[in-house]
Scaffold this motif. Structure first.
Motif, PDB file in Angstrom:
ATOM      1  N   ALA A 162     -18.375 -35.602  16.819  1.00 33.78           N
ATOM      2  CA  ALA A 162     -17.477 -34.446  16.810  1.00 33.78           C
ATOM      3  C   ALA A 162     -16.217 -34.802  16.028  1.00 33.78           C
ATOM      4  N   GLY A 199     -12.125 -33.183  15.046  1.00 32.78           N
ATOM      5  CA  GLY A 199     -11.063 -32.194  15.221  1.00 32.78           C
ATOM      6  C   GLY A 199     -10.004 -32.393  14.151  1.00 32.78           C
ATOM      7  N   TRP A 200      -9.626 -31.310  13.468  1.00 36.69           N
ATOM      8  CA  TRP A 200      -8.678 -31.381  12.357  1.00 36.69           C
ATOM      9  C   TRP A 200      -7.566 -30.377  12.606  1.00 36.69           C
ATOM     10  N   LEU A 248      -6.353 -25.470  14.891  1.00 42.45           N
ATOM     11  CA  LEU A 248      -7.195 -26.657  14.995  1.00 42.45           C
ATOM     12  C   LEU A 248      -8.612 -26.281  14.607  1.00 42.45           C
ATOM     13  N   ARG A 256     -12.581 -27.483  14.523  1.00 37.86           N
ATOM     14  CA  ARG A 256     -13.421 -28.428  15.241  1.00 37.86           C
ATOM     15  C   ARG A 256     -14.886 -28.205  14.891  1.00 37.86           C
ATOM     16  N   SER A 302     -19.056 -30.136  15.670  1.00 37.09           N
ATOM     17  CA  SER A 302     -19.816 -31.180  16.374  1.00 37.09           C
ATOM     18  C   SER A 302     -21.304 -31.035  16.085  1.00 37.09           C
ATOM     19  N   THR A 327      -9.835 -18.733  20.525  1.00 37.05           N
ATOM     20  CA  THR A 327     -10.892 -19.651  20.086  1.00 37.05           C
ATOM     21  C   THR A 327     -12.082 -18.865  19.576  1.00 37.05           C
ATOM     22  N   ASP A 375     -16.204 -20.008  18.111  1.00 28.76           N
ATOM     23  CA  ASP A 375     -17.147 -21.067  17.763  1.00 28.76           C
ATOM     24  C   ASP A 375     -18.489 -20.458  17.385  1.00 28.76           C
TER      25      ASP A 375
END
Length: 234
Positions: A127, A129-130, A137, A139, A141, A225, A227
């Motif tokens: 994983a 995270g940047w 942020l 992310r 994975s 968020t 994803d």
């Protein structure tokens, strides 16, 4: 005639685990390396004891000479045998936190499991995270996973289930033949028997995700968020 039937289930778990963690194993150009290693031992035991009228101890013969495992000694109850089994599992796992830059961190994890009744397996995860800025942020994975069949599935000798239903294709054929509805005989009972569970293998999956986290500085306490996930199972 009414009778009481019972099902007695018991499960037992003995577990020992040990972990060691250090947030600063060594210093990298972007920061300290964090590392955790550990091991785990589990012993699981399951017993599923069915009533003698269901598990074939009291065997019932119907008018067609069917008996266990075709029929049980209790009306409308599928015959079901007793099941018991145990499993030993030894696991070794590790996880590392890698600072790649001042605003980029990565995580690497591995887990090895040796099961006494199912093939051993090795799974892992990577994983990243940047932190693009103080508010955003990114992310992502990628990981592999497995799910072993449970002890009942591995040790069950036979599973019998019955169901009654209409064969509507036959109903239509009888209607086209001009038969009166009182003459239709399209309701049937079917029994399914399954066995051979000792050869089951674990379910395996590949998982990936990409997303971001937004915490606007203008709105205190707000987090947004999103994803995107993909999961492929075998």
């Amino acid at each position: 005639v009414l009778v009481d039937v019972y099902r007695l289930g018991e499960s037992e778990l003995t577990m020992f685990d040990f972990k060691v963690a250090n947030n600063e194993v060594m210093e990298l150009p972007a920061g300290p390396l964090g590392l955790m290693v550990g091991m785990e031992y589990r012993k699981e035991k399951v017993v599923d004891d069915r009533d003698p009228r269901l598990d074939g101890t009291i065997d019932y013969f119907d008018y067609e000479n069917d008996h266990y495992p075709e029929v049980s000694d209790v009306a409308n109850s599928s015959p079901t045998g007793d099941v018991s089994g145990s499993r030993d599992v030894t696991s070794i796992f590790t996880e590392a936190q890698l600072p790649l830059a001042d605003n980029v961190n990565a995580q690497i994890a591995l887990r090895y499991e040796d099961l006494s009744d199912v093939e051993r397996t090795l799974v892992g995860k990577v994983a990243i995270g940047w932190a693009l800025n103080d508010s955003v942020l990114f992310r992502a994975s990628a990981s592999t996973a497995f799910r072993a069949p449970n002890i009942i599935q591995i040790n069950e000798k036979i599973v019998v289930r019955s169901g009654t239903r209409y064969d509507y294709a036959m109903v239509r054929l009888e209607q086209l033949a001009g038969l009166d509805s009182d003459d239709l005989d399209s309701r049937l009972s079917m029994q399914r028997q399954a066995t051979g569970a000792s050869n089951l293998v674990s379910e395996e999956s590949d998982n990936t995700s990409v997303g971001f986290v937004i915490t606007p500085e203008q709105v205190d306490g707000l987090t947004i968020t999103a994803d995107y996930w993909t999961i492929e199972k075998e």
